[in-house]
Design an enzyme around this catalytic site. Sequence first.
Site, PDB file in Angstrom:
ATOM      1  N   HIS A  54       0.995  -1.132  -0.133  1.00 52.02           N
ATOM      2  CA  HIS A  54      -0.004  -0.024   0.253  1.00 52.02           C
ATOM      3  C   HIS A  54       1.043   1.008   0.014  1.00 52.02           C
ATOM      4  O   HIS A  54       1.897   1.134   0.408  1.00 52.02           O
ATOM      5  CB  HIS A  54      -0.976  -0.062   1.390  1.00 52.02           C
ATOM      6  CG  HIS A  54      -2.097  -1.051   1.143  1.00 52.02           C
ATOM      7  ND1 HIS A  54      -3.097  -1.116   2.201  1.00 52.02           N
ATOM      8  CD2 HIS A  54      -2.343  -1.895   0.344  1.00 52.02           C
ATOM      9  CE1 HIS A  54      -3.710  -1.893   1.839  1.00 52.02           C
ATOM     10  NE2 HIS A  54      -3.511  -2.625   0.763  1.00 52.02           N
ATOM     11  N   GLU A  56       0.901   3.845   1.966  1.00 52.41           N
ATOM     12  CA  GLU A  56       1.631   4.308   3.083  1.00 52.41           C
ATOM     13  C   GLU A  56       2.829   3.493   3.511  1.00 52.41           C
ATOM     14  O   GLU A  56       3.683   4.101   4.197  1.00 52.41           O
ATOM     15  CB  GLU A  56       0.464   4.001   4.309  1.00 52.41           C
ATOM     16  CG  GLU A  56      -0.790   5.011   4.120  1.00 52.41           C
ATOM     17  CD  GLU A  56      -1.865   4.398   3.292  1.00 52.41           C
ATOM     18  OE1 GLU A  56      -3.185   4.720   3.684  1.00 52.41           O
ATOM     19  OE2 GLU A  56      -1.766   3.528   2.458  1.00 52.41           O
ATOM     20  N   CYS A  79      -6.377   1.926   5.909  1.00 54.64           N
ATOM     21  CA  CYS A  79      -7.139   0.860   6.005  1.00 54.64           C
ATOM     22  C   CYS A  79      -6.819   0.705   7.586  1.00 54.64           C
ATOM     23  O   CYS A  79      -5.824   0.832   8.135  1.00 54.64           O
ATOM     24  CB  CYS A  79      -6.361  -0.462   5.289  1.00 54.64           C
ATOM     25  SG  CYS A  79      -4.838  -0.785   5.500  1.00 54.64           S
ATOM     26  N   CYS A  89      -2.470  -0.094   7.617  1.00 54.71           N
ATOM     27  CA  CYS A  89      -1.844   1.164   7.379  1.00 54.71           C
ATOM     28  C   CYS A  89      -2.020   2.162   8.425  1.00 54.71           C
ATOM     29  O   CYS A  89      -1.129   2.747   8.733  1.00 54.71           O
ATOM     30  CB  CYS A  89      -2.291   1.861   6.244  1.00 54.71           C
ATOM     31  SG  CYS A  89      -1.582   1.019   4.599  1.00 54.71           S
TER      32      CYS A  89
END
Length: 149
Positions: A54, A56, A79, A89
């Site tokens: 992801h 992040e 998330c 995240c």
Amino acid sequence: MSTAADDERWMRRAIALAREQVGRTGDNPAVGCVIVQNGAVVGEGATADGGRPHAEEVALASAGERALGAVAYVTLEPCAERSNETASCAERLAAAGVARVVVACADPSVMADGRGARRLQSAGIAYDLGVLQSEAAGLYGGYQPRSQR
């Protein structure tokens, strides 16, 4: 302290990063993340091809210890849960010690749906939603989030 103009500047960078990945992230949305410390970018990233890692995760790996006390600009709510049993995240941002998370759009997915925001806030992290929301929303027109369980 960030101004509204600073927030818009860095969110535009996050949107640009996400835009480059649209159509390349599988079932996951294309997200951009920029981590700023004292007015300078210390880490940035976008959701990788296929949807992992992801945005992040990429930005935090780039920032390293410089994320402590920084501001993270993210195009979609981080998330709160992951399907692969790894840290979410929101958990990663909290563990890195960011001071504030600025988000363009809420994520209606079962993996977020306000829980990412609540997780960050319960960790004492300032959370601002809606910065350049109309500009970022175009990234998510075709996004089909996982439905609620």
